[in-house]
Design a protein around this motif. Structure first.
Motif, PDB file in Angstrom:
ATOM      1  N   ALA A  73       0.849  -0.628  -0.022  1.00 48.68           N
ATOM      2  CA  ALA A  73       0.244  -0.113  -0.488  1.00 48.68           C
ATOM      3  C   ALA A  73       1.109   1.106  -0.178  1.00 48.68           C
ATOM      4  CB  ALA A  73      -1.158   0.346   1.272  1.00 48.68           C
ATOM      5  N   ILE A  74       0.584   2.309  -0.625  1.00 52.20           N
ATOM      6  CA  ILE A  74       1.072   4.263  -0.400  1.00 52.20           C
ATOM      7  C   ILE A  74      -0.480   5.153  -0.038  1.00 52.20           C
ATOM      8  CG2 ILE A  74       0.682   3.952  -2.829  1.00 52.20           C
ATOM      9  CD1 ILE A  74       3.591   5.227  -2.723  1.00 52.20           C
ATOM     10  N   ARG A  75      -0.048   5.482   0.773  1.00 55.96           N
ATOM     11  CA  ARG A  75      -0.695   6.343   0.815  1.00 55.96           C
ATOM     12  C   ARG A  75      -0.381   8.325   1.616  1.00 55.96           C
ATOM     13  NH1 ARG A  75      -2.439   1.712   5.034  1.00 55.96           N
ATOM     14  NH2 ARG A  75      -1.103   2.555   6.761  1.00 55.96           N
ATOM     15  N   ALA A  76      -1.145   8.995   1.264  1.00 57.09           N
ATOM     16  CA  ALA A  76      -0.798  10.003   1.146  1.00 57.09           C
ATOM     17  C   ALA A  76      -1.922  10.826   2.472  1.00 57.09           C
ATOM     18  CB  ALA A  76      -0.775  10.811  -0.591  1.00 57.09           C
ATOM     19  N   ARG A  77      -1.763  11.655   2.649  1.00 55.03           N
ATOM     20  CA  ARG A  77      -2.763  12.268   4.174  1.00 55.03           C
ATOM     21  C   ARG A  77      -2.347  14.152   3.637  1.00 55.03           C
ATOM     22  NH1 ARG A  77      -1.304  11.336   9.678  1.00 55.03           N
ATOM     23  NH2 ARG A  77      -2.090  13.021   9.775  1.00 55.03           N
ATOM     24  N   PHE A  78      -3.884  14.678   4.150  1.00 51.37           N
ATOM     25  CA  PHE A  78      -4.105  15.798   4.688  1.00 51.37           C
ATOM     26  C   PHE A  78      -4.603  16.362   5.780  1.00 51.37           C
ATOM     27  CE2 PHE A  78      -7.105  19.310   4.228  1.00 51.37           C
ATOM     28  CZ  PHE A  78      -5.665  20.629   4.082  1.00 51.37           C
ATOM     29  N   LYS A 120      -9.562  19.534  17.831  1.00 49.93           N
ATOM     30  CA  LYS A 120     -10.739  19.319  17.034  1.00 49.93           C
ATOM     31  C   LYS A 120      -9.241  18.893  15.821  1.00 49.93           C
ATOM     32  CE  LYS A 120     -13.106  23.312  17.180  1.00 49.93           C
ATOM     33  NZ  LYS A 120     -12.663  23.434  18.691  1.00 49.93           N
ATOM     34  N   ALA A 121      -9.949  18.541  14.661  1.00 53.53           N
ATOM     35  CA  ALA A 121      -8.491  17.905  13.993  1.00 53.53           C
ATOM     36  C   ALA A 121      -9.835  17.495  12.929  1.00 53.53           C
ATOM     37  CB  ALA A 121      -8.006  17.224  14.199  1.00 53.53           C
ATOM     38  N   VAL A 122      -9.165  17.318  11.213  1.00 51.44           N
ATOM     39  CA  VAL A 122     -10.595  16.437  10.420  1.00 51.44           C
ATOM     40  C   VAL A 122      -9.375  16.542   8.964  1.00 51.44           C
ATOM     41  CG1 VAL A 122     -11.110  17.360   8.051  1.00 51.44           C
ATOM     42  CG2 VAL A 122     -12.005  18.239   9.956  1.00 51.44           C
ATOM     43  N   ILE A 123      -9.145  14.842   9.385  1.00 52.33           N
ATOM     44  CA  ILE A 123      -7.810  14.220   8.743  1.00 52.33           C
ATOM     45  C   ILE A 123      -8.687  13.739   7.701  1.00 52.33           C
ATOM     46  CG2 ILE A 123      -6.576  12.714   8.684  1.00 52.33           C
ATOM     47  CD1 ILE A 123      -5.956  13.221  11.649  1.00 52.33           C
ATOM     48  N   VAL A 124      -7.944  13.579   5.851  1.00 47.86           N
ATOM     49  CA  VAL A 124      -8.510  12.432   5.127  1.00 47.86           C
ATOM     50  C   VAL A 124      -7.276  11.286   4.768  1.00 47.86           C
ATOM     51  CG1 VAL A 124      -9.018  12.930   3.068  1.00 47.86           C
ATOM     52  CG2 VAL A 124      -9.913  14.536   4.270  1.00 47.86           C
ATOM     53  N   ASN A 125      -7.190  10.826   4.237  1.00 51.23           N
ATOM     54  CA  ASN A 125      -6.084   9.693   3.795  1.00 51.23           C
ATOM     55  C   ASN A 125      -6.315   9.279   3.081  1.00 51.23           C
ATOM     56  OD1 ASN A 125      -4.497   6.971   3.760  1.00 51.23           O
ATOM     57  ND2 ASN A 125      -3.613   8.177   5.727  1.00 51.23           N
ATOM     58  N   VAL A 126      -5.716   8.910   1.548  1.00 52.27           N
ATOM     59  CA  VAL A 126      -5.736   8.246   0.484  1.00 52.27           C
ATOM     60  C   VAL A 126      -5.194   7.612   0.895  1.00 52.27           C
ATOM     61  CG1 VAL A 126      -5.575   8.993  -2.247  1.00 52.27           C
ATOM     62  CG2 VAL A 126      -6.877  10.958  -0.567  1.00 52.27           C
ATOM     63  N   GLY A 127      -5.449   5.780   0.127  1.00 52.07           N
ATOM     64  CA  GLY A 127      -4.700   5.308   0.137  1.00 52.07           C
ATOM     65  C   GLY A 127      -4.594   3.543  -1.055  1.00 52.07           C
ATOM     66  N   PHE A 128      -3.891   3.638  -1.622  1.00 53.03           N
ATOM     67  CA  PHE A 128      -4.373   2.201  -3.226  1.00 53.03           C
ATOM     68  C   PHE A 128      -3.278   0.975  -2.412  1.00 53.03           C
ATOM     69  CE2 PHE A 128      -2.936   1.003  -6.818  1.00 53.03           C
ATOM     70  CZ  PHE A 128      -3.846   0.437  -7.484  1.00 53.03           C
ATOM     71  N   TYR A 178     -10.293   7.372   3.771  1.00 50.64           N
ATOM     72  CA  TYR A 178     -11.448   7.465   4.641  1.00 50.64           C
ATOM     73  C   TYR A 178     -10.920   9.456   5.335  1.00 50.64           C
ATOM     74  CZ  TYR A 178     -10.836   2.861   5.954  1.00 50.64           C
ATOM     75  OH  TYR A 178     -11.290   1.201   6.314  1.00 50.64           O
ATOM     76  N   SER A 179     -12.516  10.365   5.364  1.00 51.18           N
ATOM     77  CA  SER A 179     -12.411  11.784   6.073  1.00 51.18           C
ATOM     78  C   SER A 179     -13.170  11.496   7.178  1.00 51.18           C
ATOM     79  CB  SER A 179     -13.530  12.038   4.512  1.00 51.18           C
ATOM     80  OG  SER A 179     -14.349  11.590   4.928  1.00 51.18           O
ATOM     81  N   GLU A 180     -12.202  12.222   8.258  1.00 51.81           N
ATOM     82  CA  GLU A 180     -12.341  11.612   9.608  1.00 51.81           C
ATOM     83  C   GLU A 180     -12.888  12.691   9.996  1.00 51.81           C
ATOM     84  OE1 GLU A 180     -11.783   7.133  10.719  1.00 51.81           O
ATOM     85  OE2 GLU A 180     -10.071   8.450  11.569  1.00 51.81           O
ATOM     86  N   GLY A 181     -13.924  13.819  11.016  1.00 53.83           N
ATOM     87  CA  GLY A 181     -13.535  14.438  11.588  1.00 53.83           C
ATOM     88  C   GLY A 181     -13.244  13.974  13.490  1.00 53.83           C
ATOM     89  N   ILE A 182     -12.114  14.135  13.885  1.00 52.77           N
ATOM     90  CA  ILE A 182     -12.404  14.058  15.642  1.00 52.77           C
ATOM     91  C   ILE A 182     -12.330  14.912  16.737  1.00 52.77           C
ATOM     92  CG2 ILE A 182     -10.029  12.484  16.761  1.00 52.77           C
ATOM     93  CD1 ILE A 182      -9.510  13.139  13.219  1.00 52.77           C
ATOM     94  N   LEU A 183     -12.831  14.442  17.781  1.00 49.12           N
ATOM     95  CA  LEU A 183     -13.233  15.505  19.066  1.00 49.12           C
ATOM     96  C   LEU A 183     -12.391  15.013  19.822  1.00 49.12           C
ATOM     97  CD1 LEU A 183     -14.229  18.197  19.624  1.00 49.12           C
ATOM     98  CD2 LEU A 183     -16.543  17.495  20.402  1.00 49.12           C
ATOM     99  N   GLY A 184     -11.703  15.343  20.179  1.00 51.23           N
ATOM    100  CA  GLY A 184     -10.828  14.351  21.605  1.00 51.23           C
ATOM    101  C   GLY A 184     -10.693  15.066  22.774  1.00 51.23           C
TER     102      GLY A 184
END
Length: 450
Positions: A86-91, A440-448, A409-415
């Motif tokens: 797998a190879i993944r990138a993130r925002f 708070k955080a918002v993360i999007v991870n794109v994986g192939f 995967y797109s996620e909003g996180i509240l911790g």
């Protein structure tokens, strides 16, 4: 305050945001259905039955009384070897991240290579992860910032299928505890991953049985997976384990977990085309060895879990009781654990909860199959002065219909008091807590996945 950056994940392989003491985001790396634990995929399949006139009938070949079953070869010649990865990138968009209220980053996330072998008798798999070269592992945290600067095995095991329902596996494999392989859908996973409860891979032997109604596993793990390549003292590993604390961890301890006995039993109460319900129990006992004074304490975990479906809805829940009695020279209300090349403190006694609801959309959206989910997890510590750690995750898993190897995967996180969300929470969030404010955080991870 110095500390190392862990790795975050967000959707599509979603990373979760983790903000360490310096405000760097950390996140655990979760598998997807494309990149799932091959130990599960290689287990013997449950017995299949066909339904006739409302009755379950086992489909068996005709056999005369004198017929003898064919002998099963010890090693079959029907094996298949596959290579993948797998190879993944993130925002990431991070809020409450220190002097700067908000920051955004797009960067490399993960490179993984996987080797798998499967046959009717023998099976095995290994996966190696590469990190580094991203803003998480940056120069301000002591890294030279190149891919591969942090790397470690995720699993590496070989196994044998004793019968169609029983198997044994040896090597670095997943400890059979709680909901396996994951407590929910989230790529970042619940607080249980950061706590060392969810998706733990250790070095040892596991015996497994699976039939139509019952699944049970019993494992013995002499030690955790080894520390690999990184700049931390002892935390270049996938799972959160007891480790030798890095210098930036206040009141850090030096421990290793040994001789782990882990057992799990699960029963499917009913399953049909509309609904299903499964429940189970787990237990974990181990020695907690202190590397400074040579004394041994112990760890006890007990858990109850369930998973259910109704049409396109899915539900999961787990409760874990944690009691760690480490005979350390310092305080005994916290212990240092680590993973992803960073270490932090954990309260030794408390109650963990996690619950999730998800829904699989019937029709694709924009060429993607979608699964929204909401996950909540919390660690309530026994000590009154220690603040409760909590995490909410609202996310969507996107799988491209034309090529399911592309997953987002797109996620909003509240911790709150979450080591991976918000500046200043990392080293103490799971122990005494942080500032007790929501981050708070918002993360999007794109994986192939190939």
């Amino acid at each position: 305050m110095p500390h190392r950056g862990l790795l975050a994940v967000a959707l599509a392989g979603t990373s979760l945001a983790a903000f360490a003491a310096t405000g760097v985001v950390h996140a655990q790396t979760r598998q997807t259905t494309v990149d799932a634990d091959d130990a599960k995929a290689s287990q013997p399949k449950k017995t299949r039955k066909r339904v006739q006139a409302g009755k379950a009938v086992v489909a068996e070949p005709a056999q005369t009384p004198a017929a003898q079953p064919a002998k099963r070869p010890l090693i079959s010649n029907d094996g298949k070897l596959t290579l993948g990865g797998a190879i993944r990138a993130r925002f990431d968009t991070r809020f409450n991240s220190g002097p700067s209220f908000q920051s955004s980053h797009f960067s490399f996330d993960t490179l993984a290579f996987k080797l798998k072998y499967d046959s009717s008798t023998v099976f095995g798999a290994a996966q190696w992860r590469f990190y580094g070269g991203s803003f998480i592992y940056g120069k301000k945290n002591g890294y030279d910032k190149y891919p591969g600067e942090v790397q470690f095995p995720m699993w590496a095991y070989a196994g044998y299928k004793i019968t169609g329902q029983d198997s044994v596996v040896a090597g670095i494999n997943q400890a059979p505890f709680g909901l396996t392989p994951y407590y929910g859908t989230s790529f970042i996973e619940s607080l249980g991953f950061a706590q060392g409860l969810e998706e733990v891979y250790n070095l040892g032997v596991k015996y497994s049985h699976a039939d139509d109604r019952w699944t049970w596993d019993l494992g013995f793990y002499p030690t955790a997976a080894p520390d690999a390549i990184g700049i931390s003292r002892d935390s270049a590993r996938y799972s959160a384990n007891m480790v030798k604390a890095d210098s930036y961890v206040p009141n850090g301890s030096d421990n290793h977990e040994r001789n782990m006995v882990v057992g799990r039993v699960e029963h499917t109460f009913f399953k049909n085309d509309v609904a299903s319900f499964t429940g189970g129990l787990s237990a974990w006992w181990s020695q907690v060895h202190n590397l400074d004074n040579g004394r041994d304490g112990h760890k006890n975990l007990e858990a109850v879990h369930f998973s259910a479906t109704w049409n396109n809805w899915g539900f999961k829940g787990i409760y874990v009781r944690q009691d760690i009695k480490a005979k350390n020279p310092g305080r005994d209300d916290m212990i240092t654990i680590g993973g992803y090349d960073a270490s932090y403190n954990l309260a030794t006694r408390g109650n963990f909860f996690s619950g999730e609801v998800n829904y699989k959309l019937q029709q694709p959206v924009g060429g993607f199959d979608l699964m929204p989910y909401l996950n909540y997890s919390a660690f309530v510590k026994d000590k009154d002065a220690f603040k409760t750690s909590e995490r909410y995750i609202l996310g969507v898993a996107w799988t491209w219909k034309k090529d399911p190897r592309l997953v987002i995967y797109s996620e909003g996180i509240l911790g709150r008091n979450d080591p991976y969300v918000g500046a200043g929470q990392f080293t103490g969030g799971l122990a005494q807590g942080g500032d007790d404010k929501w981050k708070k955080a918002v993360i999007v991870n794109v994986g192939f996945y190939f």
